[in-house]
Design a protein around this motif. Structure first.
Motif, PDB file in Angstrom:
ATOM      1  N   GLN A  35       0.815  -1.201   0.000  1.00  0.00           N
ATOM      2  CA  GLN A  35       0.000   0.000   0.000  1.00  0.00           C
ATOM      3  C   GLN A  35       0.855   1.259   0.000  1.00  0.00           C
ATOM      4  N   GLN A  47       1.929   1.742  -3.511  1.00  0.00           N
ATOM      5  CA  GLN A  47       0.757   2.181  -4.284  1.00  0.00           C
ATOM      6  C   GLN A  47       0.416   3.629  -3.987  1.00  0.00           C
ATOM      7  N   ALA A  48       0.551   3.992  -2.716  1.00  0.00           N
ATOM      8  CA  ALA A  48       0.224   5.361  -2.312  1.00  0.00           C
ATOM      9  C   ALA A  48       1.172   6.337  -2.999  1.00  0.00           C
ATOM     10  N   GLU A  98       2.686   5.944  -5.762  1.00  0.00           N
ATOM     11  CA  GLU A  98       2.331   5.997  -7.191  1.00  0.00           C
ATOM     12  C   GLU A  98       1.371   7.145  -7.475  1.00  0.00           C
ATOM     13  N   ILE A  99       0.400   7.333  -6.581  1.00  0.00           N
ATOM     14  CA  ILE A  99      -0.585   8.412  -6.778  1.00  0.00           C
ATOM     15  C   ILE A  99       0.019   9.756  -6.378  1.00  0.00           C
ATOM     16  N   GLN A 118      -2.816   5.195   8.293  1.00  0.00           N
ATOM     17  CA  GLN A 118      -4.082   5.894   8.001  1.00  0.00           C
ATOM     18  C   GLN A 118      -3.816   7.308   7.480  1.00  0.00           C
ATOM     19  N   LEU A 119      -2.827   7.975   8.057  1.00  0.00           N
ATOM     20  CA  LEU A 119      -2.492   9.327   7.596  1.00  0.00           C
ATOM     21  C   LEU A 119      -2.061   9.317   6.130  1.00  0.00           C
ATOM     22  N   SER A 146      -2.688   7.040   3.834  1.00  0.00           N
ATOM     23  CA  SER A 146      -3.829   6.679   2.987  1.00  0.00           C
ATOM     24  C   SER A 146      -4.744   7.890   2.795  1.00  0.00           C
ATOM     25  N   THR A 147      -4.918   8.670   3.857  1.00  0.00           N
ATOM     26  CA  THR A 147      -5.762   9.861   3.789  1.00  0.00           C
ATOM     27  C   THR A 147      -5.173  10.888   2.824  1.00  0.00           C
ATOM     28  N   VAL A 189      -3.510  10.278   0.129  1.00  0.00           N
ATOM     29  CA  VAL A 189      -3.856   9.833  -1.234  1.00  0.00           C
ATOM     30  C   VAL A 189      -5.313  10.154  -1.562  1.00  0.00           C
TER      31      VAL A 189
END
Lengths: 188, 188
Positions: free
Chosen positions: A18, A21-22, A24-25, A148-149, A151-152, A154
């Motif tokens: 993840q 992946q994060a 990547e964005i 979580q931070l 992911s947020t 992204v």
């Protein structure tokens, strides 16, 4: 209980994937904003959805402010202070004063540079699964994790790109005539 | 009644401006899609929002199909047949069979080439305010104008870019933890 180790392993592996992946964005967002907005006439970039709403210009300002005061600063609080650390509340409206008088082109270039620095810092943190599980206190939500931070971060990028295209679409809300019925973006 | 001519003039001028503005967006969409999706891992591009929903790959296929069968063909019907012309219904799901086995990279390159051809054709139509006001029959809505069709093309592009970023954001719906409350894109 025998399942426990492999479930945990799967969880950690997923965290690792993840993070890649994060990134990547996160590294794409400046290019996405440029391809959407750079050198576009102000009729597109300065219009909003009505009173108390944001134009694409305002959204880019908000992203710049978040880049300076939210993501990496909060990641550092988590890593350096742990659960005794509490985030500064993020000012979601700071950009209205902060970027007054700037051009969109300037804001886009600044965002590109700020994001590039953020990603260099992120890399330098050498995050692993244990660090991604570290925690701090959010002023409203209580305990949150570094995972979580990130992911947020992204989802915040993607959500604001979505907001920009929605605001732009709405400038043609009347011009499409009856086709409005097939264009849900106009009713959001 | 004295106002009438200047109101009409304003309307026509706006139509002209709007066509230029519309082209500004239409020519950007391939670049926007590339900056969002090109060479992104399939975890991002093949995931959807659940049963009966579209992945970013599906959305790009849908845009390709619309480019081939909807916008320019319909503009031609309006210009060549007028109100006696009726559009073919547009198949919103054609891409599921049509593009099976293609890569996203292929679809993006095809879209770029199709859009470029569409814009060349659009240019060659030498649209003026009188032509933009021309009408044909939509199978469901009844009479529509060329101006409405072109505006719909723009909003359709922007709406599907919004869909792509929403679908991507939702892949992190759980990963953001309590921040979900601040991320409206996850609840759309």
């Amino acid at each position: 209980m025998e399942e426990e180790p492999s479930r945990l392993l799967g969880f950690w592996l997923q965290m690792g994937v993840q993070l890649d992946q994060a990134k990547e964005i996160l590294r794409r967002t400046p290019g996405i904003l440029n391809s959407l907005l750079r050198d576009l006439p102000e009729a597109w970039t300065e219009s909003n959805e009505g009173p108390e709403t944001w134009s694409p210009f305002d959204v880019v300002g908000h992203l710049n402010h978040a880049e300076e005061t939210d993501w990496i600063p909060r990641a550092r609080i988590i890593l350096e202070q742990g659960e005794s650390g509490t985030f500064e509340p993020f000012d979601r409206f700071a950009m209205f004063d902060k970027f007054k008088g700037k051009t969109l082109r300037e804001l886009l270039a600044e965002f590109e540079s700020l994001r590039s620095k953020s990603l260099t810092t992120l890399e330098s943190l050498n995050l692993d699964v244990a660090l991604l599980a570290r925690r701090a206190r959010h002023p409203e939500f209580g305990v949150v994790t570094l995972s979580q931070l990130l992911s947020t971060w992204v989802v915040h990028d993607l959500g604001h790109v979505g907001q920009i295209v929605r605001v732009m679409a709405k400038q043609y809300g009347a011009a499409v005539g009856p086709w409005k019925a097939y264009l849900p973006v106009l009713s959001r």
